[in-house]
Scaffold this active site. Structure first.
Site, PDB file in Angstrom:
ATOM      1  N   GLU A 111      -3.573  -3.045  -9.266  1.00  0.00           N
ATOM      2  CA  GLU A 111      -4.450  -2.127  -8.553  1.00  0.00           C
ATOM      3  C   GLU A 111      -5.552  -1.742  -9.525  1.00  0.00           C
ATOM      4  O   GLU A 111      -5.348  -1.751 -10.737  1.00  0.00           O
ATOM      5  CB  GLU A 111      -3.725  -0.850  -8.127  1.00  0.00           C
ATOM      6  CG  GLU A 111      -2.640  -1.003  -7.107  1.00  0.00           C
ATOM      7  CD  GLU A 111      -2.006   0.343  -6.794  1.00  0.00           C
ATOM      8  OE1 GLU A 111      -2.319   0.922  -5.746  1.00  0.00           O
ATOM      9  OE2 GLU A 111      -1.201   0.815  -7.623  1.00  0.00           O
ATOM     10  N   GLU A 143       8.271  -0.988  -3.924  1.00  0.00           N
ATOM     11  CA  GLU A 143       6.892  -1.478  -3.872  1.00  0.00           C
ATOM     12  C   GLU A 143       6.561  -2.044  -5.229  1.00  0.00           C
ATOM     13  O   GLU A 143       6.784  -1.396  -6.259  1.00  0.00           O
ATOM     14  CB  GLU A 143       5.894  -0.377  -3.524  1.00  0.00           C
ATOM     15  CG  GLU A 143       4.440  -0.879  -3.539  1.00  0.00           C
ATOM     16  CD  GLU A 143       3.419   0.217  -3.246  1.00  0.00           C
ATOM     17  OE1 GLU A 143       3.650   0.994  -2.298  1.00  0.00           O
ATOM     18  OE2 GLU A 143       2.407   0.300  -3.974  1.00  0.00           O
TER      19      GLU A 143
END
Length: 286
Positions: free
Chosen positions: A165, A160
């Site tokens: 974020e 990932e």
């Protein structure tokens, strides 16, 4: 491994687009020599291209992380406004039924939001992946919000890549103005995630548009904010880098509400909350 790094933000001014998309501070950046634009979405149309983007609808995708929103494909949650993609989280006036088998909230959910991806339509193995975005993480009014731009393998499994974020916060938020740049081998803890917490010293991700990018090549990944390199991983720092990422990956953009990391919204959280994306661009080596 957690690294604390700083990135510079730009203050070049732009006019505000119509339709409430907000100020467009922070100039677009250009990649270094050797990169050419292979694909982009500038969001200049009236709706998302269904041949490129899949929009989750009445989806409980985030339940594994204890998220709270029902992910919806409707104008209230996903729209284009004056050349800007708007992913909008809302507090529902009445509970929203999220499919027929929502075991966590059978009576309906108090929040809705949006999640889009290029799965099944667009994927790449290596490249520079870039967005220009304004995040809904203003300190003091964004507890429980969690915007992200990330990549996952077409076939699932290992790897990932989080280009960015961020989590919001209420009064006294411990991390105003930060974004996180992270790679994961898997979700089972085979190897620890490797991450940078990047603080923008001039302003914050919520005060205007900033450019977030990652350059992913064989044996190396480099992250940037507004053209400044903020984080780097290579096979020397991360022995499993190529093992986890030597496969095609697709793009995800979402705005989560609640969850084990950001916590739940509180009375100070301002809704609707908008994750604004001016463009998504993918570059490949010439």
């Amino acid at each position: 491994m957690l690294l604390l790094l700083a990135a510079c933000s730009s203050s070049v001014g732009h006019s505000s687009p119509e339709g409430g998309a907000g100020s467009r501070e922070g100039a677009p950046t250009s990649p270094g020599p050797g990169w050419h634009l292979s694909w982009s979405d500038e969001f200049d149309g009236s709706a998302l291209d269904p041949g490129t983007w899949t929009v989750e609808d009445r989806s409980t995708f985030g339940d594994g992380g204890k998220e709270l929103a029902c992910l919806m494909n409707r104008p209230q949650n996903v729209t284009l406004e004056s050349g800007v993609l708007v992913l909008r989280a809302q507090r529902e006036r009445t509970p929203l039924r999220c499919g027929a088998h929502d075991s966590r909230f059978p009576g309906g959910r108090d929040y809705s939001s949006a999640f889009i991806s290029t799965k099944g339509a667009k994927d790449w193995m290596y490249g520079r992946f870039e967005i220009r975005a304004k995040l809904p993480t203003a300190p003091g009014t964004s507890q429980g919000l969690w915007p992200a731009f990330w990549l996952r393998p077409v076939t699932g499994g290992t790897g990932e890549l989080d280009v960015l974020e961020a989590i919001g916060g209420g009064a006294g938020s411990p991390e105003p103005g930060q974004v996180h740049q992270t790679i994961w081998y898997d979700y089972d803890g085979t190897h620890p995630k490797e991450s940078a917490a990047v603080t923008l010293p001039k302003g914050s991700p919520s005060d205007g548009f900033h450019v977030y990018a990652v350059e992913w090549e064989k044996g190396a990944m480099r992250w940037y904010v507004d053209g400044v390199k903020t984080f780097e991983r290579t096979t020397q720092t991360t022995t499993w880098l190529d093992e986890a990422f030597a496969q095609p990956m697709f793009l995800r953009l979402n705005l989560a509400v609640g969850g084990t990391w950001p916590g739940s919204p509180d009375a100070s959280t301002r809704f609707p909350a908008d994750f604004l994306v001016d463009y998504v661009r993918v570059y490949e080596r010439a």
